[in-house]
Structures are given as structure tokens and as C-alpha cells.
Design a protein around this motif. Structure first.
Motif, mmCIF file in Angstrom:
data_model
loop_
_atom_site.group_PDB
_atom_site.id
_atom_site.type_symbol
_atom_site.label_atom_id
_atom_site.label_comp_id
_atom_site.label_asym_id
_atom_site.label_seq_id
_atom_site.Cartn_x
_atom_site.Cartn_y
_atom_site.Cartn_z
ATOM 1 N N THR A 231 84.847 32.568 25.586
ATOM 2 C CA THR A 231 84.852 32.845 26.754
ATOM 3 C C THR A 231 84.989 31.250 27.193
ATOM 4 O O THR A 231 84.933 30.476 28.200
ATOM 5 N N SER A 232 83.940 30.260 25.939
ATOM 6 C CA SER A 232 83.924 28.974 26.484
ATOM 7 C C SER A 232 85.767 28.208 26.745
ATOM 8 O O SER A 232 84.784 27.000 26.717
ATOM 9 N N ALA A 233 85.841 29.007 25.829
ATOM 10 C CA ALA A 233 87.834 28.292 26.215
ATOM 11 C C ALA A 233 87.999 27.515 27.454
ATOM 12 O O ALA A 233 87.613 27.978 28.542
ATOM 13 N N ASP A 237 91.038 33.697 27.570
ATOM 14 C CA ASP A 237 92.020 34.759 27.884
ATOM 15 C C ASP A 237 91.122 35.608 28.309
ATOM 16 O O ASP A 237 90.562 36.225 27.320
ATOM 17 N N PHE A 238 91.438 36.148 29.500
ATOM 18 C CA PHE A 238 90.578 37.575 29.898
ATOM 19 C C PHE A 238 90.686 39.135 28.812
ATOM 20 O O PHE A 238 89.846 39.660 28.490
ATOM 21 N N SER B 127 77.939 39.109 28.728
ATOM 22 C CA SER B 127 77.349 38.216 29.462
ATOM 23 C C SER B 127 79.135 37.905 30.051
ATOM 24 O O SER B 127 79.763 37.023 31.699
ATOM 25 N N ALA B 128 79.550 38.187 29.119
ATOM 26 C CA ALA B 128 81.534 37.449 28.962
ATOM 27 C C ALA B 128 81.948 38.500 29.705
ATOM 28 O O ALA B 128 82.927 38.465 30.451
ATOM 29 N N LEU B 129 81.778 39.590 29.651
ATOM 30 C CA LEU B 129 82.408 41.321 30.779
ATOM 31 C C LEU B 129 81.546 40.595 32.182
ATOM 32 O O LEU B 129 82.925 41.363 32.990
ATOM 33 N N GLU B 238 72.827 34.389 28.221
ATOM 34 C CA GLU B 238 73.673 34.400 29.697
ATOM 35 C C GLU B 238 73.846 33.571 29.942
ATOM 36 O O GLU B 238 75.219 33.403 30.439
ATOM 37 N N VAL B 239 73.387 32.487 30.649
ATOM 38 C CA VAL B 239 73.625 31.409 30.907
ATOM 39 C C VAL B 239 74.461 30.619 30.294
ATOM 40 O O VAL B 239 75.594 30.699 30.685
ATOM 41 N N ASN B 240 74.317 30.761 29.050
ATOM 42 C CA ASN B 240 74.863 29.552 27.995
ATOM 43 C C ASN B 240 76.338 30.533 28.262
ATOM 44 O O ASN B 240 77.862 29.730 28.394
ATOM 45 N N ASN B 241 76.581 31.723 28.349
ATOM 46 C CA ASN B 241 78.108 32.001 28.105
ATOM 47 C C ASN B 241 78.734 32.892 29.947
ATOM 48 O O ASN B 241 80.095 33.267 29.588
ATOM 49 N N ILE B 242 78.358 32.879 30.650
ATOM 50 C CA ILE B 242 78.780 33.402 32.070
ATOM 51 C C ILE B 242 79.573 32.196 32.412
ATOM 52 O O ILE B 242 79.965 31.338 33.185
ATOM 53 N N THR B 243 78.080 31.026 32.752
ATOM 54 C CA THR B 243 78.367 30.011 33.551
ATOM 55 C C THR B 243 77.919 28.284 32.843
ATOM 56 O O THR B 243 78.161 27.695 33.384
#
Lengths: 272, 298
Positions: A231-233, A237-238, B127-129, B238-243
Motif C-alpha cells: 500500500t505504501s508503494a 497496484d490495487f 485500511s488497504a481496502l 489506519e493512519v499509517n496505511n491509509i494516509t
């Protein structure tokens, strides 16, 4: 005949609950749909199934050793759950069945410590673990969580319902204390263990911050760490991410549908 | 065994020994991995310097907090998150629970399972979702545009206010069902005859909710608010992985700041320990406050 006001009221209840249910379920649908689409389609918000599932899976397999990652997560969760339940249920049993003034004081202290946030522990724990040469090991991930005050408390509460006559009878039969715990207490507390297993397994499977700090090399990565890295790339690539997300969600989702009642009982455990 | 003083003291001693044997493994682990680090952290928070090059600084770190804009930003964000999010979620959970407590409600099992379902996801996975749903041209904006709720796409990821809204929406999605099942369990313990009596007396539904249900559920509401507040104070995954705390520092939380201070930048353990004690203090004060409120009203 139902009065109109009541009918309107019932319609409103259904409208609200249906909207809430839709909002709750839609992301799951989105996860599955997105896994079949290209990243560009996910970003565009395409809500229909696509033909990119195989490509996404291949892409994920090319980037990470999925089998290894899955095994790491599962191994940590299973070993962590078994040891946490053993150590914490022993303590819950000990506090309830063998009362003493000093231990009651210790227990009261534990309840105070319950609210210590992990955020306050991560720095000292990291320093401890690295100076002990345990950085980047699974044992370092496990150690801090094996004694859970919450689970100790949960088992002490549940032990109040354990009939002490059972223990007395076992003593007369000549069983040692550890045998009573193992052969009398544990079997009779099956439902408590089931509920606690679900809580601890979930926490462990979903654990993120502490493994993120401790585990550095690719061969140690867990599923949550992989998703986070994807995700942090710079250009995530979703399609691939959503395939990984399904992998991470499936075990707990299955656990929920198979053991629904124990699942809810576990979550409620602390207020009973 | 005869009931002599000697025999009795022998039994008492064996009870003592066994009692300690059962609790010892847990106590030893808690001592090493909870008590020792939290005390060490208190000590290290008085040290200044970078890396392992530390020396005693007294209250220097605490003074540094007040001049640290990033810290103040993280503190404000964290407070905004729990002040806004916890009440919204608790009210929603209460409403759903009261609606679902009606045993004659059609589709009750489905609604309950559906609303609870987000609780089975891992924080990182959801969070990724959510990250994938809140793109500028993404599915959430498409839906809002189609419903004519907005005229142009919301910049969820780049607007500091909307980014916070997105995080709040995400947490609410994940935890409302969790709180709801606590209320459902508590509602099932309420004697239905109280409601019958109120209904016969002609008390309208809304008054029944506010005057009966809410006061009766107060202990559970309080319990869940404490749990949720403590959870929100520690918001990280959440904040680490969404924003990643962005845009800028708009969604940076205290936990994420501690993490950044320790593991992203040149580590300054003393200062990150000081920031972590801000969370400890807030958790302690809030738990105590809510406990007192509960006591005073009952």
C-alpha cells in the motif's frame, strides 16, 4: 390493520438497517471485485467484475513469497494463541482458586496496568529486544504478548463458575494440582477457551505495529506487513493489494462463520 | 490427614506455593515486558540526545513538547479523532442495537451479522481496502456524485479536512458493529415488562429510548466509550496505511509520531518516550474521568 404511523415507523427502521448493512458489506464486495480488476479500474471505481484476477495473483506471487508469508502469519498466530491461552488461563485459575492477600493486591495492580497503551511500550521493548540480540526473530514478536492481562482477567471471571467441588474431588482422588488444572479444569472450561482462542488468534493474526518494528527481512514478513508495504508503494497496484487483502481476511472470516456464537461471546467476554 | 494445627499449616503452605506457581509465568512475563519497560521509559524520558548518545536532561523533553509543532499537530488530530468519532459511533451503535432488539423484526439475523461483519477484518487489510475506495475518481466519489450529494469529487487523500473525515468514516465502519453487540447483549438483560409498562402509560418511543434505554445501558455505554477512546488515542494502523499521516501532518496521530521519531528519523528515544507518556497520561485521565462520571450519576 396496522396503523399508518406504525407502518411508516417500521419502514424507517428497515431503511436505516438496510443502509447500514449495505455500507457494512459493500467493502467486502469491493474487495472481491477489485481483485479481479486492474489497478487503473480500481482507481476509476469500477464496480463490476473484471478479467484480471489471474494476472493480479501472478503479480503478487512474483513480488512476495506468499506461501512463506502465510505460514509466518499462521505460525505466529497459532503458537502465540496456544502459549497465551496456557499462560494466561493458568494465572486466571491461580488468582481465583488460590486466594491470598498478596495475590489480590497483585491482581488489583494488574487491572491498573491494563490501560497501559502499547504506544508507550514500543520504544523500550524495541531497545530491550535489540540489545538481547532478538531483533528480527519470531520469538521477539511473541514474547511481549504471551501474558495478557485481559485474558487473565477473562479467565478469572469465568473460573468463578467453576465448581470447586470438582477440584476437591480430584484432590481426594490423589491428583496433583497441575493435573487438576490440565485434566479437570481445562476440559470443563472448553467454551471459555474457545471464546478466548478467537480473541487471541484474531489479535495475533492482525498484529501489525509490533511485527513492523521487530521483523525486517523479507523471509520474516507477515501478511499484514506485506499489505502495508504494497500500500505504501509509490504507485500502489490495487488489484494486487486487494488479492492480498482477501488472503488476510479469509481465515478470520471463515473462523467467524464457523464459530459465530463463540466469536461474539469472546468479544463480549470482558463485560460479563 | 488429621485436622491438627500442623496439618492445617501444611495445607495453607501448599495452597500458597501452588497459587504462586500458577500465576508466576504470567507475572514474570508481565514484569519483564510491561512493568520494566514502562518504568525504563519514564527514566529515559528524562534523557536527551540522539541514538545511544544520551545524557540526563531533566524536564528538557517536556519543555520541547510545547515548542514542537508536529507534536501539537499530532495531539490535536488525535483529540479530533476521538472527540468526533467516538460519539458518532456510540450513537449509531445504540440506534442499531435498539432497532435489532425487536424479536419480531424481519431479517434481524441478517442485519445483525452484516453490521458486525467489519469486525472480522484486520486493521491493515481494511485500511488497504479503504485506501482503494477513496481515490479522487474512486468508487466512493462516484457513488456520492451519482446520488447528487456532492457536485464535484472530494479530494479525500489530499485535502487535510476530508482526509480526517475519511479516517473517521473508516474507524466508524470497522467498530460500530463491535459496540453494537455489547448493547444488544445488555438490552437482552433488561426486563421487558418495564417497556410494556412505559408503552401502556403512553410514553412515546423516543422518550422510552432516552429515558429508559440510555440510563439502563449507561454502564455499558460508559465501558464501550472508555474502550473506544483508549483505542482511538492509540490510532496507528489506519493512519499509517491509509494516509501515512498525510497530507502534510493532517492525519498524523501521537502513535504514528512516536513511531516516526523512533524508527524513521534519527532515533531520539528520550523524546519519543516523553511523547508516549502523553498518551499514558491521557488514557489515565480519561479512564478516571469517565469512571467518576459513572459513579456520580448512579
Amino acid at each position: 390493520m396496522i396503523p399508518a404511523g406504525k407502518l411508516a415507523n417500521r419502514a424507517l427502521v428497515h431503511a436505516i438497517l438496510a443502509a447500514a448493512s449495505f455500507a457494512s458489506i459493500f467493502p467486502f464486495y469491493w474487495m472481491v471485485v477489485g481483485a479481479t480488476n486492474t489497478s487503473a479500474d480500481v482507481i476509476r471505481g469500477k464496480t463490476s467484475f473484471g478479467a484480471n484476477l489471474i494476472a493480479n495473483i501472478e503479480n503478487l506471487l512474483a513480488q512476495v513469497d506468499v506461501g512463506r508469508v502465510f505460514l509466518n502469519s499462521a505460525g505466529l498466530a497459532v503458537v502465540g494463541t496456544v502459549l497465551t491461552l496456557l499462560i494466561s488461563s493458568m494465572a486466571g485459575y491461580g488468582f481465583e482458586m488460590f486466594r491470598s492477600h498478596v495475590r489480590e493486591k497483585v491482581f488489583a495492580l494488574l487491572l491498573l496496568l491494563l490501560s497501559i497503551p502499547f504506544a508507550a511500550l514500543m520504544v523500550p521493548l524495541f531497545v530491550m529486544v535489540s540489545s538481547a540480540g532478538l531483533a528480527n526473530t519470531f520469538i521477539a514478536v511473541l514474547l511481549p504478548s504471551l501474558a495478557s492481562i485481559f485474558i487473565i482477567f477473562y479467565f478469572r471471571q469465568a473460573t468463578k463458575a467453576f465448581p470447586s467441588e470438582l477440584r476437591d474431588a480430584a484432590r481426594i482422588d490423589g491428583l496433583k494440582e497441575w493435573q487438576i488444572f490440565l485434566y479437570v479444569y481445562m476440559p470443563s472450561m472448553r467454551s471459555t477457551y474457545a471464546a478466548a482462542t478467537i480473541i487471541v488468534f484474531m489479535l495475533s493474526w492482525n498484529n501489525f505495529l509490533w511485527p513492523l518494528i521487530v521483523l525486517q527481512t523479507p523471509e520474516h514478513k507477515t501478511i499484514t506487513l506485506v499489505i502495508s508495504a504494497l500500500t505504501s508503494a509509490y504507485t500502489p497496484d490495487f488489484g494486487v493489494i486487494l488479492v492480498a487483502t482477501i488472503l488476510a481476511t479469509l481465515p478470520t472470516l471463515i473462523l467467524f462463520f464457523v464459530l459465530q456464537r463463540q466469536f461474539v461471546a469472546g468479544m463480549l467476554g470482558s463485560v460479563k | 490427614m488429621k485436622d491438627t494445627p500442623l496439618a492445617r499449616s501444611k495445607i495453607a503452605r501448599s495452597e500458597q506455593v501452588n497459587g504462586w506457581l500458577f500465576v508466576m509465568p504470567a507475572l514474570a512475563l508481565l514484569g519483564i515486558f510491561l512493568v520494566y519497560p514502562i518504568l525504563w521509559s519514564l527514566w529515559i524520558s528524562l534523557q536527551v540526545g540522539k541514538g545511544s548518545n544520551l545524557h540526563f536532561g531533566g524536564f528538557a523533553n517536556i519543555i520541547r513538547l510545547f515548542g514542537d509543532r508536529v507534536f501539537l499537530h499530532a495531539l490535536t488530530n488525535t483529540c479530533i479523532f476521538f472527540v468526533v468519532q467516538v460519539p458518532i459511533m456510540i450513537v449509531l451503535a445504540l440506534i442499531f442495537a435498539v432497532m435489532l432488539n425487536d424479536s419480531k423484526l424481519w431479517g434481524r439475523g441478517f442485519y445483525r451479522t452484516a453490521i458486525f461483519l467489519p469486525c472480522v477484518t484486520s486493521l491493515v487489510a481494511y485500511s488497504a481496502l479503504f485506501r482503494s475506495m477513496f481515490e479522487a475518481d474512486g468508487v466512493v466519489n462516484n457513488a456520492l456524485l451519482a446520488l447528487h450529494l456532492i457536485a464535484e469529487p472530494i479530494q479525500w487523500l489530499t485535502d487535510p479536512v476530508w482526509a480526517k473525515v475519511m479516517i473517521i468514516l473508516a474507524i466508524t465502519w470497522r467498530w460500530t458493529g463491535y459496540n453494537m453487540i455489547f448493547y444488544l447483549a445488555a438490552l437482552q438483560n433488561i426486563d421487558q415488562s418495564i417497556y410494556e409498562a412505559a408503552r401502556i402509560d403512553g410514553i412515546p418511543a423516543r422518550a422510552r429510548f432516552l429515558r429508559l434505554t440510555v440510563p439502563l445501558l449507561k454502564p455499558v455505554i460508559l465501558f464501550t466509550s472508555i474502550i473506544s477512546t483508549i483505542g482511538t488515542l492509540q490510532l496507528f494502523d489506519e493512519v499509517n496505511n491509509i494516509t501515512q499521516g498525510g497530507p502534510g501532518d493532517a492525519t498524523l496521530t501521537l502513535s504514528l509520531y512516536i513511531y516516526n521519531l523512533t524508527f524513521q528519523f534519527m532515533p531520539s528515544f528520550g523524546y519519543s518516550a516523553t511523547v508516549s507518556y502523553v498518551i499514558v497520561a491521557m488514557v489515565a485521565v480519561l479512564s478516571f474521568l469517565q469512571f467518576m462520571v459513572a459513579r456520580e450519576k448512579s
